[in-house]
Enzyme design. Structure first.
Site, mmCIF file in Angstrom:
data_model
loop_
_atom_site.group_PDB
_atom_site.id
_atom_site.type_symbol
_atom_site.label_atom_id
_atom_site.label_comp_id
_atom_site.label_asym_id
_atom_site.label_seq_id
_atom_site.Cartn_x
_atom_site.Cartn_y
_atom_site.Cartn_z
ATOM 1 N N HIS A 1 -22.341 -11.125 -31.109
ATOM 2 C CA HIS A 1 -23.062 -10.022 -31.764
ATOM 3 C C HIS A 1 -23.063 -10.132 -33.296
ATOM 4 O O HIS A 1 -22.743 -9.203 -34.031
ATOM 5 C CB HIS A 1 -22.663 -8.634 -31.248
ATOM 6 C CG HIS A 1 -21.234 -8.187 -31.427
ATOM 7 N ND1 HIS A 1 -20.546 -8.280 -32.593
ATOM 8 C CD2 HIS A 1 -20.388 -7.579 -30.562
ATOM 9 C CE1 HIS A 1 -19.334 -7.774 -32.454
ATOM 10 N NE2 HIS A 1 -19.212 -7.345 -31.231
ATOM 11 N N HIS B 1 -10.777 -1.665 -22.127
ATOM 12 C CA HIS B 1 -11.808 -1.528 -23.175
ATOM 13 C C HIS B 1 -13.174 -1.711 -22.535
ATOM 14 O O HIS B 1 -13.378 -2.663 -21.769
ATOM 15 C CB HIS B 1 -11.529 -2.598 -24.234
ATOM 16 C CG HIS B 1 -12.466 -2.635 -25.385
ATOM 17 N ND1 HIS B 1 -13.249 -1.564 -25.768
ATOM 18 C CD2 HIS B 1 -12.762 -3.642 -26.268
ATOM 19 C CE1 HIS B 1 -13.966 -1.913 -26.830
ATOM 20 N NE2 HIS B 1 -13.696 -3.162 -27.136
ATOM 21 N N GLU C 1 -16.150 -2.407 -23.887
ATOM 22 C CA GLU C 1 -17.162 -3.325 -24.437
ATOM 23 C C GLU C 1 -17.462 -4.407 -23.393
ATOM 24 O O GLU C 1 -16.545 -4.909 -22.715
ATOM 25 C CB GLU C 1 -16.678 -3.939 -25.766
ATOM 26 C CG GLU C 1 -17.833 -4.587 -26.499
ATOM 27 C CD GLU C 1 -17.576 -4.859 -27.990
ATOM 28 O OE1 GLU C 1 -16.445 -4.647 -28.473
ATOM 29 O OE2 GLU C 1 -18.536 -5.291 -28.663
ATOM 30 N N ASP D 1 -17.943 -7.489 -23.180
ATOM 31 C CA ASP D 1 -17.274 -8.798 -23.077
ATOM 32 C C ASP D 1 -16.035 -8.713 -22.189
ATOM 33 O O ASP D 1 -15.506 -9.739 -21.756
ATOM 34 C CB ASP D 1 -16.931 -9.381 -24.459
ATOM 35 C CG ASP D 1 -16.219 -8.412 -25.383
ATOM 36 O OD1 ASP D 1 -16.475 -7.196 -25.292
ATOM 37 O OD2 ASP D 1 -15.407 -8.866 -26.203
ATOM 38 N N HIS E 1 -10.714 -1.029 -30.129
ATOM 39 C CA HIS E 1 -11.758 -1.098 -31.128
ATOM 40 C C HIS E 1 -12.867 -0.068 -30.889
ATOM 41 O O HIS E 1 -13.697 0.170 -31.764
ATOM 42 C CB HIS E 1 -12.255 -2.545 -31.093
ATOM 43 C CG HIS E 1 -13.616 -2.896 -31.428
ATOM 44 N ND1 HIS E 1 -14.448 -3.666 -30.661
ATOM 45 C CD2 HIS E 1 -14.313 -2.595 -32.548
ATOM 46 C CE1 HIS E 1 -15.592 -3.841 -31.250
ATOM 47 N NE2 HIS E 1 -15.539 -3.213 -32.385
ATOM 48 N N ASP F 1 -8.445 -5.990 -27.691
ATOM 49 C CA ASP F 1 -8.986 -6.704 -28.865
ATOM 50 C C ASP F 1 -7.928 -6.909 -29.960
ATOM 51 O O ASP F 1 -8.027 -7.868 -30.745
ATOM 52 C CB ASP F 1 -10.143 -5.919 -29.482
ATOM 53 C CG ASP F 1 -11.461 -6.116 -28.738
ATOM 54 O OD1 ASP F 1 -11.553 -7.027 -27.905
ATOM 55 O OD2 ASP F 1 -12.392 -5.331 -28.990
ATOM 56 N N TYR G 1 -11.126 -12.703 -37.251
ATOM 57 C CA TYR G 1 -11.364 -11.678 -36.227
ATOM 58 C C TYR G 1 -11.088 -10.287 -36.805
ATOM 59 O O TYR G 1 -11.889 -9.366 -36.654
ATOM 60 C CB TYR G 1 -10.454 -11.948 -35.018
ATOM 61 C CG TYR G 1 -10.780 -11.062 -33.842
ATOM 62 C CD1 TYR G 1 -11.682 -11.461 -32.872
ATOM 63 C CD2 TYR G 1 -10.206 -9.803 -33.712
ATOM 64 C CE1 TYR G 1 -12.012 -10.639 -31.812
ATOM 65 C CE2 TYR G 1 -10.518 -8.978 -32.662
ATOM 66 C CZ TYR G 1 -11.413 -9.400 -31.705
ATOM 67 O OH TYR G 1 -11.736 -8.575 -30.656
ATOM 68 N N HIS H 1 -8.747 -11.790 -26.412
ATOM 69 C CA HIS H 1 -9.409 -12.989 -26.949
ATOM 70 C C HIS H 1 -8.327 -13.898 -27.544
ATOM 71 O O HIS H 1 -7.430 -13.421 -28.250
ATOM 72 C CB HIS H 1 -10.370 -12.638 -28.088
ATOM 73 C CG HIS H 1 -11.495 -11.725 -27.693
ATOM 74 N ND1 HIS H 1 -12.578 -12.133 -26.966
ATOM 75 C CD2 HIS H 1 -11.708 -10.417 -27.962
ATOM 76 C CE1 HIS H 1 -13.415 -11.122 -26.788
ATOM 77 N NE2 HIS H 1 -12.906 -10.068 -27.386
#
Ligand code: FEO
Length: 402
Positions: free
Chosen positions: A24, A78, A80, A82, A144, A163, A191, A222
């Site tokens: 993104h 989370h 999001e 991903d 996040h 994250d 990051y 990640h």
């Protein structure tokens, strides 16, 4: 990559995205990973999923360890995509599984996937027994997203940190001890700067919460797992949470006919005379990701733009839009640039820098057409003064920042 045992009955089952180069808008020059973890106890829990497109790899990795129909819980730390993108497909293979999420997580998952999933909402302090092991949940809203939470395994002193402490870093290694430390910290910094910088107060609060936990392993969503270098990443997060400035002047600019470039070079040379670290980065060859990263620990940003049709150069405006969203703290600024007849870009840049939270260190410098000797000397002197102010600013910030 295949699944990997990372502890007794605990497996990494995620996906290494070697070739993603744009996450993104974040330029992921080392790719990324979407980490998912499987705990096999009397009950089986999957901690997070992967991007939807890669769910077949997640399911294959799970199947290397257990029959996916055995999954009892899918913990969604989370929302999001991903991390949640694969959950719907996982649930097709794990029909008895209950999704565990925060309240905001549950509503976010519903909005994304229109789900009528069997979902249990948890809050800080709630626990979930898997048999021998018990999971604890800690809400970390806005780290996040509003839905975010940590999952903690007290029996192993292990934190699934989502994250937080992540890195966009594709590697066959799973641990911090297996990769080059400088590369790891550089990716963690990139990051943080590009994903988390604007959440500094949330980070400080979360670090205080984390200090109450015994932690020997941190499994982010990640990048690699932190073990030996937990104190290093915690210390770095404490500095980054306040964008702690160093004796560093960052000169960022774009140029049409080299006039602004000449000014940028003179400012950089002047700053270097004061023995501070100087970086001279042209916007059209350095991406926003790298520039945000270098801003994180700079003491000052000198931003240069020529005037184009009464406006800033589009690259400069893009940088300002991006950096304004990331809300860096504790930075001085200087706006400069050239113009042909009416000008305007330098004033616009100065105003935008102020709105982004930068503290103007001195008057703007604007030059018509070509820098003459007087402008060249003014820029050089401005760079020198800016560097002197940075050194004072760093000392003051050191004294006044907790
Ligand atoms: Fe890796 Fe905020 O998602």
């Amino acid at each position: 990559m295949r699944s990997q045992e990372i502890g007794p009955n605990l497996y990494w089952v995620g996906y290494v995205d070697w070739n993603v180069r744009n996450f993104h808008g974040y330029q992921t020059h080392r790719g990324s990973t979407y980490n998912a973890y499987l705990i096999v106890d009397e009950k089986v829990a999957l901690i997070d999923a992967v991007k939807g497109h890669y769910t077949k790899h997640l399911l294959k990795n799970i199947a290397e360890r257990i029959d996916p129909t055995r999954i009892d819980y899918v913990i969604s730390n989370h929302t999001e995509p991903d991390h949640s993108g694969g959950i719907a497909e996982v649930l097709k293979h794990a029909p008895k599984a209950q999704v565990i999420a925060s309240d905001k997580g549950r509503s976010g998952l519903e909005k994304y996937y229109g789900s009528n999933w069997n979902c249990r909402v948890v809050k800080t302090g709630d626990t979930l027994s898997l048999g021998r092991e018990t999971l604890q949940f800690i809400m970390t809203p806005m780290l996040h997203w509003p839905d975010s939470m940590f999952t903690y395994l007290p029996g192993r002193k292990l934190l699934f940190s989502m994250d937080a402490f992540g890195q966009h870093f594709a590697t066959s290694a799973r641990y911090d001890t297996e990769v080059d430390f400088d590369v790891l910290m550089a990716e963690a910094k990139t990051y943080y700067a590009n994903i988390i910088m604007h959440l500094g107060s949330v980070v400080s609060r979360t670090l205080k919460q984390a200090e109450t936990l015994a932690i020997e392993t941190v499994c982010p969503s990640h990048g690699v797992i932190w073990t030996r270098h937990i104190p290093d990443i915690i210390a770095a997060y404490k500095d980054w949470a306040v964008c702690k400035p160093r004796n560093k002047v960052l000169v960022v600019y774009d140029s049409m006919w080299q006039s602004t470039e000449i000014m940028a070079g003179a400012i950089a040379d002047g700053a270097a005379e004061e023995n501070v670290e100087v970086e001279l980065l042209r916007l059209d060859v350095n991406g926003l990701t790298a520039l945000a990263t270098e801003t994180l620990d700079a003491g000052a940003v000198a931003l240069g733009s020529p005037t184009l049709n009464n406006q800033m150069m589009p690259n400069v405006a893009a940088f300002l839009t991006y950096i304004k969203g990331l809300k860096p703290k504790n930075k001085l600024s200087l706006a400069f640039g050239s113009y042909g007849w009416s000008g305007g870009a330098v004033e616009l840049a100065a105003e935008e820098l102020k709105q982004a939270g930068f503290e103007p260190a001195m008057e703007n410098i604007a030059c018509q057409y070509r820098p003459d000797t007087a402008i060249f000397d003014q820029c050089r002197q401005a760079g020198k003064i800016l560097a002197q102010k940075v050194k004072q600013f760093v000392q003051t910030t050191e004294r006044t920042t907790p």
